[in-house]
Write a protein that holds these residues in place. Structure first.
Motif, mmCIF file in Angstrom:
data_model
loop_
_atom_site.group_PDB
_atom_site.id
_atom_site.type_symbol
_atom_site.label_atom_id
_atom_site.label_comp_id
_atom_site.label_asym_id
_atom_site.label_seq_id
_atom_site.Cartn_x
_atom_site.Cartn_y
_atom_site.Cartn_z
ATOM 1 N N ARG A 1 0.606 -5.548 4.773
ATOM 2 C CA ARG A 1 1.327 -5.593 3.498
ATOM 3 C C ARG A 1 0.415 -5.979 2.332
ATOM 4 O O ARG A 1 0.663 -5.591 1.193
ATOM 5 C CB ARG A 1 2.521 -6.549 3.600
ATOM 6 N N ASP B 1 -1.111 -3.030 0.284
ATOM 7 C CA ASP B 1 -0.313 -2.364 -0.741
ATOM 8 C C ASP B 1 0.198 -3.381 -1.758
ATOM 9 O O ASP B 1 1.104 -3.098 -2.531
ATOM 10 C CB ASP B 1 0.861 -1.635 -0.079
ATOM 11 N N PHE C 1 2.066 -5.922 -1.312
ATOM 12 C CA PHE C 1 3.394 -6.489 -1.133
ATOM 13 C C PHE C 1 3.270 -7.982 -0.857
ATOM 14 O O PHE C 1 4.247 -8.715 -0.935
ATOM 15 C CB PHE C 1 4.161 -5.781 -0.015
ATOM 16 N N ARG D 1 -0.146 2.454 -5.656
ATOM 17 C CA ARG D 1 0.916 2.891 -4.750
ATOM 18 C C ARG D 1 1.133 4.401 -4.777
ATOM 19 O O ARG D 1 1.849 4.938 -3.932
ATOM 20 C CB ARG D 1 2.191 2.115 -5.056
ATOM 21 N N GLN D 2 0.537 5.065 -5.764
ATOM 22 C CA GLN D 2 0.561 6.526 -5.702
ATOM 23 C C GLN D 2 -0.438 7.022 -4.668
ATOM 24 O O GLN D 2 -0.307 8.119 -4.134
ATOM 25 C CB GLN D 2 0.239 7.121 -7.073
ATOM 26 N N VAL E 1 -1.254 5.187 -1.925
ATOM 27 C CA VAL E 1 -0.955 4.589 -0.627
ATOM 28 C C VAL E 1 0.507 4.851 -0.271
ATOM 29 O O VAL E 1 1.397 4.551 -1.046
ATOM 30 C CB VAL E 1 -1.190 3.058 -0.683
ATOM 31 N N ILE F 1 3.607 3.907 2.317
ATOM 32 C CA ILE F 1 3.949 2.857 3.281
ATOM 33 C C ILE F 1 5.297 3.170 3.914
ATOM 34 O O ILE F 1 6.228 3.626 3.243
ATOM 35 C CB ILE F 1 3.927 1.443 2.630
ATOM 36 N N PHE G 1 8.244 1.534 6.626
ATOM 37 C CA PHE G 1 8.672 0.235 7.129
ATOM 38 C C PHE G 1 9.436 0.360 8.445
ATOM 39 O O PHE G 1 9.938 1.426 8.792
ATOM 40 C CB PHE G 1 9.572 -0.458 6.102
ATOM 41 N N ASN H 1 14.427 2.166 5.344
ATOM 42 C CA ASN H 1 14.665 1.966 3.912
ATOM 43 C C ASN H 1 14.844 3.255 3.129
ATOM 44 O O ASN H 1 14.394 3.365 1.987
ATOM 45 C CB ASN H 1 13.544 1.130 3.279
ATOM 46 N N LEU H 2 15.489 4.230 3.740
ATOM 47 C CA LEU H 2 15.895 5.390 2.947
ATOM 48 C C LEU H 2 16.977 4.921 1.978
ATOM 49 O O LEU H 2 17.707 3.982 2.277
ATOM 50 C CB LEU H 2 16.454 6.487 3.858
ATOM 51 N N ARG I 1 9.192 11.302 3.070
ATOM 52 C CA ARG I 1 9.322 10.827 1.684
ATOM 53 C C ARG I 1 7.988 10.277 1.183
ATOM 54 O O ARG I 1 7.598 10.515 0.042
ATOM 55 C CB ARG I 1 10.404 9.747 1.627
ATOM 56 N N SER I 2 7.284 9.547 2.042
ATOM 57 C CA SER I 2 5.975 9.026 1.666
ATOM 58 C C SER I 2 4.969 10.155 1.491
ATOM 59 O O SER I 2 4.181 10.153 0.547
ATOM 60 C CB SER I 2 5.456 8.077 2.751
ATOM 61 N N MET J 1 4.434 12.145 -1.783
ATOM 62 C CA MET J 1 3.605 11.611 -2.875
ATOM 63 C C MET J 1 2.120 11.901 -2.637
ATOM 64 O O MET J 1 1.274 11.447 -3.394
ATOM 65 C CB MET J 1 3.835 10.103 -3.027
#
Lengths: 245, 227
Positions: A51, A54, A56, A82-83, A85, A87, A89, A93-94, A155-156, A159
């Motif tokens: 974490r 990134d 966090f 974060r663009q 990287v 991540i 989980f 976390n959708l 989703r990741s 990007m």
């Protein structure tokens, strides 16, 4: 700062939660296209280490550079980091109120200002990559855990990150669903994606890791190629992987 | 026991009741819209890391929740008057109801925002969304969705509570009833009729919120899950 072309580098990283020292001088480097797997007992600091990459979690001492971003610098451009990287989980976390497609196009459209048409095209591509092209218009609650996790990976990917972080992404899944998620990650590795993952799947780690980091009491206790999992040199790792020295 | 109900005497004044009901509905709509906006802003304020802003919002919410609506209405009414500002009774009533319901919705919406799991926000941060984008896409709509039933109940309650504004002679439904019953001496019939009209207004509002919910929460519509 010279990072030897490493995509991720951590140098002498220290981190405490109050009196508890979670990271006690961690060093590692991940080269482009490499897969690094972090293993260790609960509380060994492996998720925290991931974490921190990134941001966090912020670190107390040391230096972390990811894709050229000085993560430990308080003035870092977090959104630029974060663009680069991605991540994923443990708990997927959708966004529950959005369809899979809407989940995927949200960041490209709002962060990268992609057109809706282009983003939707790309959503189809990344969903095909994780084998979920037919679930485009489903809501997360209509998917199994494994499908949700694959959608979260898609989703990741939308990007177009330069490095992917996986934080125990199969820990909430039964063995069958775990398998389908790991297959997706394997395919990513084969495509040359740089990845850092925390996992409890030892068999998988053996197959995929270019580098294994065994963490114990906030330190990198043993590290090396995947072969250290079959022939550990420290008693702690031996015990962890269930081998006699 | 000698109960004689004479409805025709009051029913012939139906245009008065219709006007009153329409005014009540207008008060409710204005206070719902503005109070809803105040609720969202207030909830963000209460959750803000800015201690002063958060404190101001807390004082507003607690100040309103711990005083009677009628007193609040008088405070606005006489407060504006003592500042030399002249507004119609309707405007004062709308303002007082908005201030009142804004505090309650602030608290309800804050609960909704707080109920959005931390992991959702982390996922959005991990995707490089800005704070405003996260609030809009990940906190606001799911947060409101979670508390939508409580929120709509509050707005219906507000419509019913608007009867208190008859005290400053806003010409809403209850004020009309007060006038009609003093004119006809048919108090019981008048308030029976008015009670029925309030039930109808409540049902209209609930139907409206149900329809609105289908529009603003498409997942509910498509999956057919009730709010």
């Amino acid at each position: 700062m010279d990072t030897n072309g490493a995509v991720v580098s951590a140098r002498d990283v220290h981190k405490s939660f109050g009196p508890l020292k979670v990271l006690d001088g961690i060093d590692f480097e991940v080269q482009r296209g490499e897969v690094m797997v972090i293993i260790g007992r609960s509380g060994s600091g492996k998720s925290t280490a991931l974490r921190c990459l990134d941001r966090f979690e912020t670190i107390d001492e040391g230096e972390i550079i990811v894709c050229g971003h000085h993560v430990s610098d308080p003035n870092i451009d977090l959104r630029a980091l974060r663009q680069d990287v991605g991540i994923v989980f443990q708990s997927y976390n959708l966004f529950p109120h959005l369809t899979v497609e809407e989940n995927i196009i949200l960041a490209p459209c709002s962060v990268k200002r992609a057109s809706k048409t282009a983003a939707k095209e790309q959503a189809k591509r990344v969903l095909a990559q994780v084998g979920l092209e037919e679930k485009l218009h489903y809501y997360p609650e209509q998917l199994s855990g494994g499908q949700q996790q694959r959608a979260a990976i898609a989703r990741s990917l939308a990007m177009q990150p330069k490095v992917m972080l996986f934080d125990e992404v199969t820990s909430a899944l039964d063995p069958e669903l775990t398998g389908e998620v790991l297959k997706v990650i394997e395919a990513l590795a084969a495509d040359g994606m740089t990845m850092v993952m925390v996992t409890h799947e030892m068999g998988f780690a053996k197959g995929i890791a270019d580098q294994v980091l065994f963490m114990h009491r906030g330190k990198v206790h043993e590290s090396g190629p995947a072969t250290i999992l079959t022939s550990p040199t420290t008693p702690e790792l031996a015990q962890f992987v269930g081998k006699e020295l | 026991m000698n109960l004689i109900l004479d409805f025709p005497a009051i029913l012939e004044r139906w245009p008065l009741f219709l006007d009153g009901a329409w005014l009540t509905l207008q008060l409710a709509l204005i206070a719902t819209l503005l109070g809803g906006v105040i609720g969202v802003v207030g909830a963000m304020g209460r959750r803000s890391s800015n201690a002063v802003l958060s404190r101001i919002c807390t004082i507003y919410v607690e100040g309103i929740r711990n005083t009677p609506l009628l007193v609040q209405i008088f405070l606005v009414y006489f407060g504006l008057a003592s500042l030399g500002l002249k507004f119609s009774a309707f405007t004062v009533a709308a303002a007082a109801l908005t201030i009142n319901v804004g505090a309650y919705t602030t608290e309800i919406i804050r609960a909704g925002f707080d109920a959005v799991p931390r992991g959702q926000i982390e996922a959005a941060e991990g995707l490089a969304l800005s704070r405003a984008q996260i609030y809009w896409n990940v906190i606001l709509w799911p947060g409101i969705e979670k508390v939508y039933p409580a929120l709509t109940s509050q707005f219906v309650l507000l419509m019913l509570a608007s009867s208190v504004t008859s005290q400053i002679s806003a010409e809403e439904l209850t004020a009309v009833a007060n006038y009609v019953q003093s004119d006809t001496y048919r108090a019981f019939e008048t308030y029976i009729l008015v009670a029925i009209v309030y039930v109808i207004l409540s049902l209209i509002m609930r139907a409206g919120f149900w329809a609105l919910g289908l529009v603003i929460f498409p997942r509910r519509r498509r999956l057919g899950t009730p709010l």
